[in-house]
Design an enzyme around this catalytic site. Structure first.
Site: not given
Ligand SMILES: *Cc1c(COP(=O)(O)O)cnc(C)c1O
Length: 378
Positions: A188
């Site tokens: 991210k």
């Molecule tokens: C990555 C992601 C999540 C979940 O986040 P995690 O940290 O992996 O639990 C939720 N929604 C979207 C759109 C994502 O890309």
């Protein structure tokens, strides 16, 4: 940069860790305090300062952030939560975790985000929350739907997993009045290794989120000092952010201006390099206001073949997302969503991470152009 394994266009996504992260993690390890610690508080305060909000609540993942936020908004059994089908399955699983039902809606094929009209069309007397997904980092403006949402008592819980650092108007996402959730997973915009965050709207909501993340325990001064007694005030889970992850996140946040600039530059380089390629539509992330999380295109013909050809040439393309309303786990809530189904067959993500160079971008665009031309010549 401490991740030295080969990078480049072979990877669809890849974490980028700034050099201070290693020392910060080592120090956190030496502290012996791996649950909540002063480092976690420091990370929450630094993130609040960055976003321009009074408070933030760090949790173990983006999924946990969504779960905590939905519970804090009072979502539970018997309720409906409006959610785009075109999202990571985590968004939907967080809804199910509360006992509520997902109500899947369409997206705008140019942005892959929900539109106010679709949201309004899906409102029922059971609707308790709407979960817009800020696809690729793009802010979702639901102003036009606000009066109706307020009237129905519907909370906007933003899935801003892609959008840390992006702006909506002149404010950062998180500072615009929604209950916002971030992910700090490996790939991210900001990574803690793993992690997530809720941006609460009021001090009371912040308090609720803190109890929900920490076994219902009231986070008093004594609790922080690890006193022998504590008060359990209600339901709670074990989804706090580890201080080890917070230590990484704090360093990454200090370097965020670099990450932000690099991601915008890369996305703009893709936009220039893809310009004029037939049958490829770049998904618009509103780059001037966003910190792009990815570079997605819609391949308007032969996506499977183009995808395979690029992979054979060592280009780390991805296809996401398989629409959730077509997943076995969510079959109960299936409804026909023709736009989403079409987009699901067209969408392809290009390699996008901070190890890429502009030469990598040009190579990806060149291979994409060749793959499409080869198909047309057949
Ligand atoms: C990555 C992601 C999540 C979940 O986040 P995690 O940290 O992996 O639990 C939720 N929604 C979207 C759109 C994502 O890309």
């Amino acid at each position: 940069m401490i991740l030295t394994a080969p990078a480049g266009a072979a990877h669809n996504a890849r974490p980028y860790l700034y050099s201070g992260a290693e020392a910060a993690l080592a120090e956190a390890l030496r502290s012996g305090r791996y649950n909540h610690s002063a480092v976690t508080d420091e990370f929450e305060n630094a993130a609040a300062g960055f976003l321009g909000v009074p408070d933030t609540v760090a949790v173990a993942s983006g999924t946990a952030a969504l779960h905590v936020a939905l519970l804090a908004a009072g979502v539970g059994p018997g309720h409906e939560v409006i959610v785009p089908s075109f999202t990571f399955c985590a968004t939907v699983q967080a809804v199910l975790a509360t006992g509520a039902r997902p109500r899947f809606i369409e997206i705008n094929p140019a942005t892959l985000c929900v539109e106010p009209a679709e949201v309004l069309g899906a409102l029922t007397s059971h609707t308790r929350a709407i979960l817009p997904v800020l696809y690729g980092g793009r802010a979702v403006d639901l102003t036009a739907a606000r009066p109706a949402l307020d009237e129905h008592g519907v909370t906007v819980v933003e899935d801003a997993a892609h959008a840390f650092g992006s702006y909506e108007g002149t404010r950062r996402v998180g500072a615009t009045g929604a209950l916002t959730c971030f992910s700090f997973g490996p790939i991210k915009n900001l990574t803690c290794g793993q992690g997530g965050m809720v941006v609460p709207r009021t001090p009371l909501e912040a308090d609720t989120c803190r109890r929900l993340r920490g076994l219902g325990i009231v986070e008093s001064a004594a609790w922080r000092a690890e006193a022998t007694t504590y008060t359990v005030d209600g339901f709670g889970m074990r989804v706090q952010m580890s201080s080890l992850n917070a230590a990484i996140g704090l360093v990454q946040l200090q370097h965020f201006a670099e990450a932000e600039a690099k991601r915008r530059d890369l996305w703009r380089a893709y936009a220039a390099a893809l310009d004029g390629i037939h049958d490829v539509a770049l998904v618009d992330v509103d780059v001037d206001r966003s910190v792009p999380h990815l570079c997605a295109v819609r391949v308007l013909r032969d996506r499977e073949r183009v995808f395979r050809t690029l992979r054979e040439h060592g280009i780390g393309v991805g296809t996401h997302y398989p629409p959730n309303h077509t997943q076995p786990a969510f079959a109960e809530w299936h409804r026909p969503l023709p736009v989403t189904e079409r987009v699901g067959q067209q969408a392809m993500t290009l390699p996008f991470h901070q190890h890429l160079t502009e030469a990598d971008v040009d190579r990806v665009a060149g291979e994409l152009r060749r793959a499409l031309t080869a198909g047309a010549a057949r």
